[in-house]
Structure formats: structure tokens, C-alpha cells
Design a protein around this motif. Structure first.
Motif, PDB file in Angstrom:
ATOM      1  N   LYS A 353     -25.156 -44.305  73.812  1.00 42.93           N
ATOM      2  CA  LYS A 353     -26.455 -44.330  73.134  1.00 42.93           C
ATOM      3  C   LYS A 353     -27.629 -44.497  74.086  1.00 42.93           C
ATOM      4  CE  LYS A 353     -24.392 -46.098  68.857  1.00 42.93           C
ATOM      5  NZ  LYS A 353     -23.016 -45.983  69.366  1.00 42.93           N
ATOM      6  N   THR A 354     -27.356 -44.726  75.378  1.00 40.93           N
ATOM      7  CA  THR A 354     -28.460 -44.822  76.340  1.00 40.93           C
ATOM      8  C   THR A 354     -28.986 -43.443  76.721  1.00 40.93           C
ATOM      9  OG1 THR A 354     -26.990 -44.765  78.282  1.00 40.93           O
ATOM     10  CG2 THR A 354     -27.443 -46.925  77.305  1.00 40.93           C
ATOM     11  N   ILE A 355     -28.240 -42.400  76.370  1.00 42.22           N
ATOM     12  CA  ILE A 355     -28.682 -41.034  76.662  1.00 42.22           C
ATOM     13  C   ILE A 355     -29.710 -40.595  75.630  1.00 42.22           C
ATOM     14  CG2 ILE A 355     -27.936 -38.614  76.745  1.00 42.22           C
ATOM     15  CD1 ILE A 355     -25.284 -39.568  77.875  1.00 42.22           C
ATOM     16  N   ASP A 356     -30.809 -40.047  76.091  1.00 43.26           N
ATOM     17  CA  ASP A 356     -31.854 -39.543  75.205  1.00 43.26           C
ATOM     18  C   ASP A 356     -31.350 -38.266  74.543  1.00 43.26           C
ATOM     19  OD1 ASP A 356     -34.126 -38.596  73.945  1.00 43.26           O
ATOM     20  OD2 ASP A 356     -35.457 -38.954  75.656  1.00 43.26           O
ATOM     21  N   ALA A 357     -31.072 -38.337  73.241  1.00 41.53           N
ATOM     22  CA  ALA A 357     -30.510 -37.184  72.524  1.00 41.53           C
ATOM     23  C   ALA A 357     -31.417 -35.966  72.575  1.00 41.53           C
ATOM     24  CB  ALA A 357     -30.223 -37.563  71.071  1.00 41.53           C
ATOM     25  N   ARG A 358     -32.701 -36.171  72.843  1.00 44.04           N
ATOM     26  CA  ARG A 358     -33.646 -35.053  72.847  1.00 44.04           C
ATOM     27  C   ARG A 358     -33.339 -34.024  73.930  1.00 44.04           C
ATOM     28  NH1 ARG A 358     -39.273 -38.039  73.326  1.00 44.04           N
ATOM     29  NH2 ARG A 358     -38.020 -39.091  74.946  1.00 44.04           N
ATOM     30  N   VAL A 359     -32.531 -34.408  74.939  1.00 45.80           N
ATOM     31  CA  VAL A 359     -32.199 -33.440  75.989  1.00 45.80           C
ATOM     32  C   VAL A 359     -31.366 -32.291  75.427  1.00 45.80           C
ATOM     33  CG1 VAL A 359     -32.267 -35.208  77.771  1.00 45.80           C
ATOM     34  CG2 VAL A 359     -30.079 -34.624  76.730  1.00 45.80           C
ATOM     35  N   PHE A 360     -30.814 -32.468  74.226  1.00 49.50           N
ATOM     36  CA  PHE A 360     -29.999 -31.418  73.617  1.00 49.50           C
ATOM     37  C   PHE A 360     -30.779 -30.607  72.577  1.00 49.50           C
ATOM     38  CE2 PHE A 360     -27.014 -34.582  75.183  1.00 49.50           C
ATOM     39  CZ  PHE A 360     -26.190 -33.778  75.951  1.00 49.50           C
ATOM     40  N   GLY A 361     -32.094 -30.696  72.625  1.00 47.65           N
ATOM     41  CA  GLY A 361     -32.943 -29.840  71.794  1.00 47.65           C
ATOM     42  C   GLY A 361     -32.646 -29.945  70.313  1.00 47.65           C
ATOM     43  N   PRO A 362     -32.400 -28.806  69.641  1.00 48.63           N
ATOM     44  CA  PRO A 362     -32.182 -28.792  68.189  1.00 48.63           C
ATOM     45  C   PRO A 362     -30.991 -29.626  67.730  1.00 48.63           C
ATOM     46  CG  PRO A 362     -32.540 -26.569  69.033  1.00 48.63           C
ATOM     47  CD  PRO A 362     -32.345 -27.442  70.222  1.00 48.63           C
ATOM     48  N   GLY A 363     -30.091 -29.945  68.644  1.00 44.88           N
ATOM     49  CA  GLY A 363     -28.913 -30.732  68.274  1.00 44.88           C
ATOM     50  C   GLY A 363     -29.174 -32.224  68.231  1.00 44.88           C
ATOM     51  N   ALA A 389     -23.967 -30.702  65.605  1.00 49.51           N
ATOM     52  CA  ALA A 389     -24.639 -30.931  66.890  1.00 49.51           C
ATOM     53  C   ALA A 389     -24.119 -29.955  67.945  1.00 49.51           C
ATOM     54  CB  ALA A 389     -24.408 -32.371  67.357  1.00 49.51           C
ATOM     55  N   GLN A 390     -22.824 -29.707  67.932  1.00 45.74           N
ATOM     56  CA  GLN A 390     -22.244 -28.772  68.891  1.00 45.74           C
ATOM     57  C   GLN A 390     -22.786 -27.359  68.680  1.00 45.74           C
ATOM     58  OE1 GLN A 390     -20.742 -29.394  71.461  1.00 45.74           O
ATOM     59  NE2 GLN A 390     -19.567 -31.278  71.270  1.00 45.74           N
ATOM     60  N   THR A 391     -23.004 -26.990  67.439  1.00 44.74           N
ATOM     61  CA  THR A 391     -23.506 -25.653  67.131  1.00 44.74           C
ATOM     62  C   THR A 391     -24.989 -25.508  67.474  1.00 44.74           C
ATOM     63  OG1 THR A 391     -21.902 -25.465  65.333  1.00 44.74           O
ATOM     64  CG2 THR A 391     -23.753 -23.939  65.294  1.00 44.74           C
ATOM     65  N   LYS A 392     -25.754 -26.572  67.243  1.00 47.67           N
ATOM     66  CA  LYS A 392     -27.207 -26.498  67.388  1.00 47.67           C
ATOM     67  C   LYS A 392     -27.718 -26.818  68.795  1.00 47.67           C
ATOM     68  CE  LYS A 392     -28.387 -25.671  63.018  1.00 47.67           C
ATOM     69  NZ  LYS A 392     -29.182 -24.487  62.619  1.00 47.67           N
TER      70      LYS A 392
END
Length: 520
Positions: A353-363, A389-392
């Protein structure tokens, strides 16, 4: 002198044992010998542009000297034939890709560079000439990115020649790679820059006890949100403090103007540069709006964080080797690595959870959903969110001008790896993410949504859209209390009416209220 000494202590690189003869900082393009690096790079770039083939003169020469071991494609096929050294280099490549894809600021990475007897410098077993040829061929459709790619190619030759001249005995080569300042925000996003942090990479090539090494220190170029950039101004001021004029330069020109910095100025490597920039910005750590930490200790902690990606990097490595027969070109090898790396990086981000999810864009929102469901123990809903999430998701390890259709791991291309499978069972119970009550799965999970029977909260399981909002638990309790009081009030009114009717029919009932079955 006192003023100069004070300046060194804050916002500059502090010397440790200042040399008597050598200058502390050299501007590489201003050195007489740089003409040879620029000339060699110019021939190389022209050759790639004319031939449209990685087997241009420089890359072909390097390939012959390394017995054809110059690309990921060739490493995959060598590893499939039992070459353990090739397998190791694939793993390091994958690991670096996953970390750079997942963490855009506040990370320090170190990658060994190999140098053969002919002074060819390689990274992950691939010559820097070959790396840059691939970049020029496949990832420079955007004219502005092409200019950056040419600067990076020149820097590769500068590293090679500096090593040949023995410069790394006393100096480190420092390159500042910032988000392009000649693009709109949309253009920056389109080529793969992470605009949410405007990340800047401080690239340090140095000679260690183990050999030549490339260290990348990723700092944020903004504090948060859409605040003003501070990276470029801080870099210009730091350079000026050491007699280097970066003013009026674009970020591409700064990239094309590497510095040779004496080792005495940065005994701890790139984090010393990051520290000096933080002091200039004032109030940041690694460019971010965070409390200041010990930079050396932080650098060590980054090694542990990188190691956490190891098991997943091993999965990608093995799958690339298993698929060697279907990987028939260098470009295809890069694309497959990118796709598999993204799949495993998304799964890792759900756990970390320390990873900023925004790095994966639409996912990103689906990664957040998967984290929340997993935390609540709703594993099948976490699995469903993970699949979306994997698809997006759309991510990259570094910006590029790659043409559409050449990118791998883009939105809608999840690929297939040994990711966590989700269960479709509807037995047992789950916890509502709104009211947090334990409810039966069979009463919650629907075909396209899930709905809590307690608080009535409903959400589309595929796109995360809220279909029916729910009040928070405290509001539900308040409403329940209001309803309870209202029911009691109505019961009392009903009791009074019953007594009144009874009194009219038989006045004696007024003396016997205890016989009534309705509570007063």
C-alpha cells in the motif's frame, strides 16, 4: 571566505578532503575531449536513422565482441539453453523495470555496468549502443522525445570515453533527467511522464570496488498535486553554486550537459545531490513534502524495498524463458517483458500500500478497491477488482515516444502470468466496506454489483461506480434511534386513544389501566 564556507554548508555539495589540483566540477560538453564523444554519437545516430536496424556499425561491432549477447531477446534464448549468467541478467533487468514502473519518487536504485576488454559498456548484458539504438528506433516517434533520446545517446558515449580516459577514478558523472518542460501536461502524460510527482532522476555513473555502476535517485519535482515545479530551479541553483550555468536551458539541454563531480563532493553517491537539492527547495525530502530522514539510511532501506519485488521478478524471468520459442525478435522480447512486468507490478501494488496506485493510470481505482476488499477479507471481490485493474492499468518504467501499437502493457492488455486467482464461491460471510457489518455473501454478491442488505450500499463490481450510497455507521445509529423514538411515541398515542375509547364505553375502565395489553 566565510560567506563561501557558509554557502557550501547549505544547498551545495560539501567537499570532504578538497583536492589541491583538480577542479571539483567539470562541465562535460565544455571539455576538449567531448568533441570525440559528440562525433561518435553523431555517426551512431545517423547510422541508426539510415539503416533502421539495430545492427548499425557501432552496435554490430559491439555484438561481435560480445558474441551476439547484446539484447534481451538473445539473453532469453541463451537462458533457455542453460546460460545462468544470461538468466541472472534477465532477472536484474526485470527487477529494475518493475521498481521503476511502480515507484516514481523517493527511491534509489543501483545497477552494475559491465565493461569488456574493448571498453564496451553494457547494462543487463546489452551494450549501451544497442540500448540507445532500440530507443532511437522504437521509442522516438515524438520529435521532442527524439531530442531527448539523442542526448541520452551522446551521454552513453561520454560514459564510455570517460571510462577509457580513467575519469571515474576521481569523478562521478552526474546527469539530471527531468520531465520535459517544452510539453503540455497532456503531452507529458502521453509519452509516459508521471505528472503527479513530476519525477526527476539524478543519474550517477561511478566506479566502485565492484566495478562501474549506474545509480538512479528518483526525486519528486513538485511537493504535491499541481503545485509549482521546484526541481528545475533547484538544479539551476545547485549548479550555479559550483560554477555551472544551467540558466536559460531547457530540460533536454540540461540532460545533454552532464557534469563530472569530484568524489569528495558526494561520498554517499546520488543521495548527497538529493540532499543538497532538498536544502535549496527547503521543507522537502527527496523532493516530496515529507519529514527529512537520514539520507544514507534511506538509501539502505531502498535496497530492502527493491528486494521485495524479487519473487515476482523471478516469475517474469522464468515465464520469459519458458516462452522463448514464441519470442522471435528484440522488439517482441521488450514488449513481452513490459506486459508481464506490469501484471506482476499491479499484483505487487495491491499488496504494498506504500505504492502510489496512480502510477498505473486508469487501473488505479481498481487497485485501491482490491486493497480495501482484501483488507476486509472480501477475497472474491478483491479478485474481481484485481482482474479489472489488470485490464485497465497502463504503466511504464521510463518515458518514451513509442508509437501507438508498439507499447506493451497498455490499457486492455493484461497478459497472463501466475497471478493470484480469485474465488467465485458465494458461501460464507464478508464485511461491508461501508457499515462494516458481517453479512452473508449470497445476500450481497449479484451478477454485476454487490449490495449490503444492512446499510443498502451498492457498487458496480466492474467499474466501481456507486449505485446506491450509504450513510456512515454513526448516521445509521442516529437514524435507528430516531425511528425507535418515533415508534415509541406512536405506541403511546395509540395507548391513549385505546384508553379514551374504553372510558367512553365504560367509565370504570379508567380505574383499571393495568389490564390493558398495550404498553403505556
Amino acid at each position: 571566505m566565510a560567506a563561501a564556507a557558509e554557502q557550501i554548508k547549505h544547498g551545495t555539495l560539501e567537499p570532504h578532503g578538497v583536492p589541491e589540483v583538480q577542479p571539483l566540477v567539470l562541465v562535460v560538453p565544455e571539455m576538449a575531449e567531448d568533441v570525440f564523444s559528440r562525433h561518435a554519437a553523431g555517426r551512431f545516430i545517423a547510422s541508426v536513422a539510415l539503416k533502421h536496424d539495430v545492427s548499425c556499425e557501432a552496435a554490430q561491432d559491439s555484438a561481435e565482441k560480445q558474441e551476439g549477447q547484446t539484447s534481451l531477446y538473445e539473453k532469453i534464448h541463451s537462458a533457455a539453453n542453460g546460460d545462468e549468467e544470461a538468466r541472472k541478467l534477465i532477472y536484474i533487468n526485470v527487477l529494475s523495470d518493475m521498481v521503476e514502473r511502480s515507484i516514481k519518487a523517493g527511491i534509489v536504485m543501483e545497477v552494475p555496468l559491465e565493461v569488456d576488454e574493448s571498453n564496451t559498456v553494457s547494462q543487463f548484458g546489452q551494450s549501451l549502443e544497442s540500448v540507445n539504438a532500440n530507443t532511437l528506433l522504437y521509442a522516438s516517434a515524438n520529435k521532442k522525445m527524439l531530442a531527448r533520446s539523442k542526448a541520452e545517446a551522446r551521454n552513453a558515449f561520454r560514459i564510455k570515453h570517460a571510462n577509457m580516459q580513467g575519469k571515474f577514478e576521481d569523478y562521478n558523472m552526474v546527469v539530471f533527467s527531468c520531465v520535459s518542460d517544452d510539453m503540455t501536461r497532456q503531452e507529458q502524460q502521453d509519452v509516459g511522464f508521471f505528472v503527479e510527482t513530476m519525477s526527476c532522476a539524478i543519474q550517477v555513473t561511478s566506479l566502485t570496488e565492484d566495478g562501474l555502476q549506474l545509480e538512479s535517485v528518483f526525486i519528486a519535482g513538485i511537493k504535491e498535486g499541481e503545485s509549482e515545479r521546484h526541481d528545475i530551479e533547484a538544479i539551476v541553483k545547485l549548479a550555479a553554486a559550483h560554477g555551472v550555468d544551467y540558466s536559460n536551458m531547457t530540460t533536454t539541454e540540461i540532460l545533454d550537459t552532464p557534469l563530472l563531480v569530484h568524489k569528495s563532493l558526494m561520498p554517499n553517491g546520488g543521495v548527497d545531490v538529493a540532499k543538497a537539492l532538498d536544502q535549496i527547495i527547503d521543507g522537502t525530502f527527496m523532493g516530496q513534502d515529507k519529514p527529512v530522514q537520514d539520507y544514507v539510511a534511506f538509501k539502505e532501506s531502498c535496497k530492502q524495498r527493491e528486494a521485495a519485488f524479487g519473487p515476482r521478478a523471478e516469475k517474469v524471468t522464468q515465464q520469459l524463458i519458458n516462452e522463448h520459442a514464441s519470442i522471435t525478435s528484440p522488439l517482441q522480447a521488450i514488449q513481452r517483458l513490459n506486459k508481464l512486468s506490469q501484471v506482476q507490478s499491479v499484483d505487487h501494488a495491491i499488496k504494498d500500500k506504500t505504492i502510489d496506485a496512480r502510477v498505473f493510470g486508469p487501473g488505479a481505482p481498481y487497485i485501491e478497491q482490491a486493497r480495501l476488499h482484501e483488507q476486509m477479507g472480501n477475497m472474491e471481490l478483491a479478485g474481481a477488482a484485481r482482474n479489472v485493474a489488470q485490464t485497465k492499468s497502463k504503466s511504464n518504467s521510463c518515458p518514451s515516444g513509442m508509437q501507438k501499437g508498439q507499447e506493451a502493457g497498455s490499457e486492455g492488455e493484461a497478459g497472463s502470468t501466475d497471478g493470484e486467482a480469485s474465488s467465485d464461491t458465494k458461501s460464507g460471510k464478508i464485511n461491508c466496506i461501508k457499515c462494516r457489518k458481517s453479512v452473508k455473501k449470497i445476500d450481497v454478491v449479484k451478477a454485476a454489483s454487490w449490495r449490503c442488505p444492512s446499510c443498502k450500499y451498492e457498487v458496480d463490481i466492474c467499474n466501481g461506480k456507486e449505485l446506491n450510497p450509504s450513510e456512515p455507521p454513526e448516521e445509521q445509529e442516529r437514524l435507528a434511534e430516531v425511528i425507535s423514538l418515533e415508534e415509541k411515541r406512536r405506541e403511546k398515542q395509540l395507548a391513549k386513544r385505546v384508553l379514551a375509547i374504553a372510558a367512553e364505553q365504560n367509565p370504570q375502565t379508567q380505574m383499571q389501566p393495568a389490564k390493558l395489553s398495550v404498553a403505556a
